[in-house]
Design a protein around this motif. Structure first.
Motif, PDB file in Angstrom:
ATOM      1  N   LEU A  58     -18.884  -1.715   0.355  1.00 51.77           N
ATOM      2  CA  LEU A  58     -18.824  -1.034   1.652  1.00 51.77           C
ATOM      3  C   LEU A  58     -20.241  -0.730   2.131  1.00 51.77           C
ATOM      4  CD1 LEU A  58     -16.066   1.652   0.888  1.00 51.77           C
ATOM      5  CD2 LEU A  58     -15.755  -0.569   1.997  1.00 51.77           C
ATOM      6  N   GLN A 105      -5.440   2.784  14.047  1.00 52.30           N
ATOM      7  CA  GLN A 105      -4.647   3.850  13.433  1.00 52.30           C
ATOM      8  C   GLN A 105      -4.382   4.963  14.436  1.00 52.30           C
ATOM      9  OE1 GLN A 105      -6.366   5.024   9.711  1.00 52.30           O
ATOM     10  NE2 GLN A 105      -4.595   4.274   8.587  1.00 52.30           N
ATOM     11  N   ASN A 155       0.846  -1.182   0.000  1.00 58.50           N
ATOM     12  CA  ASN A 155       0.000   0.000   0.000  1.00 58.50           C
ATOM     13  C   ASN A 155       0.888   1.242   0.000  1.00 58.50           C
ATOM     14  OD1 ASN A 155      -1.725   2.174   0.847  1.00 58.50           O
ATOM     15  ND2 ASN A 155      -3.156   0.667   1.666  1.00 58.50           N
ATOM     16  N   ASP A 181      -7.123  -1.844  -4.917  1.00 57.90           N
ATOM     17  CA  ASP A 181      -7.668  -1.067  -3.807  1.00 57.90           C
ATOM     18  C   ASP A 181      -7.586   0.426  -4.061  1.00 57.90           C
ATOM     19  OD1 ASP A 181      -8.249   0.114  -1.345  1.00 57.90           O
ATOM     20  OD2 ASP A 181      -6.793  -1.062  -0.201  1.00 57.90           O
ATOM     21  N   MET A 203       0.459   3.911   1.105  1.00 60.55           N
ATOM     22  CA  MET A 203       0.432   4.616   2.383  1.00 60.55           C
ATOM     23  C   MET A 203       1.762   4.410   3.119  1.00 60.55           C
ATOM     24  SD  MET A 203      -2.701   4.553   5.134  1.00 60.55           S
ATOM     25  CE  MET A 203      -3.258   2.956   4.711  1.00 60.55           C
ATOM     26  N   ASN A 236      -7.316  -0.361  10.404  1.00 60.09           N
ATOM     27  CA  ASN A 236      -8.046   0.897  10.617  1.00 60.09           C
ATOM     28  C   ASN A 236      -8.353   1.087  12.103  1.00 60.09           C
ATOM     29  OD1 ASN A 236      -8.274   0.602   7.845  1.00 60.09           O
ATOM     30  ND2 ASN A 236     -10.461   1.011   7.746  1.00 60.09           N
ATOM     31  N   ILE A 238      -8.043  -7.640   5.777  1.00 60.38           N
ATOM     32  CA  ILE A 238      -6.864  -7.029   5.182  1.00 60.38           C
ATOM     33  C   ILE A 238      -5.916  -6.761   6.349  1.00 60.38           C
ATOM     34  CG2 ILE A 238      -6.018  -5.170   3.695  1.00 60.38           C
ATOM     35  CD1 ILE A 238      -8.980  -4.722   2.862  1.00 60.38           C
TER      36      ILE A 238
END
Ligand code: THG
Length: 279
Positions: free
Chosen positions: A127, A207, A9, A75, A11, A204, A232
């Motif tokens: 989602l 975080q 990712n 993603d 990120m 998540n 994930i």
């Protein structure tokens, strides 16, 4: 449980830099570690990497495909980007199963992405949110999830290719929302028989929290008891994977043996130690 690797990712700075510099070694080494940890699907996200996101995705998918034939999950929160990326990756890698990650239950998103899932024979993650954002309760999550399941089935997507994501928010910012995720899984499991799969973006939850790995593995076990089918995660986090395996033994989803973690790894042809993999 189906383990999606979260590690590729953009990120993460190392991944972002490797994408921009087209550094295959960095990506393939990270992928090998995730595979050695037990990853079943590689989630690919170019994140905020500078440059052409479509070309970044195609390069990342080809690079990972060189070390594995496992499914690739593409993603992005941007439906317009996924509409371009998914057919391009399917064309480049026709023998690879793809997962579209993700699509909201807003009609504008479903109209764009469900036909792409059909034409590319891809699975899709829905989602439990719509144009009004992430619901602050269970009821709206269930409503959005049910809408997504029904609309995807109407388009001809097989139930086995439908994943529902009840959206995990950080515990430090969205206090008390974690139990909504668990309750939404329980309720959505009876909306359709057989049920779709349920997935979360586990990290998540922690975080910007201290002791994030402890929060991650505790929440994963809680969600497994509600019927979670996929997550994930960082597959190289051995304590996380061990917590998952032991929960599955206790839930009767894996056989008990005195060395059940080793047995789980052996069944999947994984190296007995998750540790360093030479590339
Ligand atoms: N649902 C679905 N897809 C998703 C998410 C989800 N994709 C993205 C994300 N959420 C899941 N992947 C990650 C990847 C990394 C982190 C969280 C979720 C993460 N990283 C650390 C951080 O940001 O603090 C470390 C970053 C770093 O070290 O630089 O938390 O919910 N369908």
């Amino acid at each position: 449980m189906i383990i999606f690797s979260e590690r590729l990712n953009g990120m993460y700075r190392d991944v972002r830099t490797a994408i921009v510099e087209r550094n295959k070694d960095v990506i393939q080494e990270l992928a090998e570690k995730q595979l050695a940890g037990g990853a079943d699907v590689m989630d690919l996200n170019v994140g905020p990497a500078k440059g052409d996101a479509v070309e970044h995705f195609v390069w990342l998918a080809r690079t990972v495909r060189e070390v594995t034939d496992k499914p690739l999950s593409l993603d992005s929160a941007k439906a317009d980007l996924l509409m371009q990326v998914v057919p391009r990756v399917k064309e480049a890698l026709p023998d690879t199963k793809l997962v579209i990650n993700s699509c909201t239950a807003a009609p504008r998103y479903m109209e764009k992405l469900l036909p792409v899932a059909v034409s590319c024979d891809a699975a899709i993650i829905g989602l439990t949110m719509d144009q009004d954002g992430v619901p602050g309760n269970v009821e709206k999550r269930v409503e959005c999830g049910a809408t997504f399941i029904m609309t995807a089935l109407e388009h001809g997507i097989p139930i086995d290719d439908i994943y529902i994501d009840p959206i995990v928010l950080p515990v430090n910012a969205a206090f008390k929302q974690q139990q909504f995720v668990i309750e939404a899984i329980r309720e959505l499991a009876i909306v359709h028989d057989p049920p779709p799969k349920f997935i979360i973006g586990l990290s998540n939850v922690s975080q910007k929290c201290l002791m994030n790995r402890l929060l991650n593995r505790t929440f994963l076990v809680m969600c497994l008891t509600a019927g979670l089918s996929a997550a994930i995660v960082d597959a190289a986090d051995e304590e996380l994977i061990s917590a998952m395996i032991s929960a599955e033994v206790l839930l009767g989803k894996e056989l008990y043996s005195d060395d059940y973690i080793k047995a789980w790894r052996m069944q999947r042809g994984l190296p007995s130690e998750a540790e360093p993999v030479e590339v």
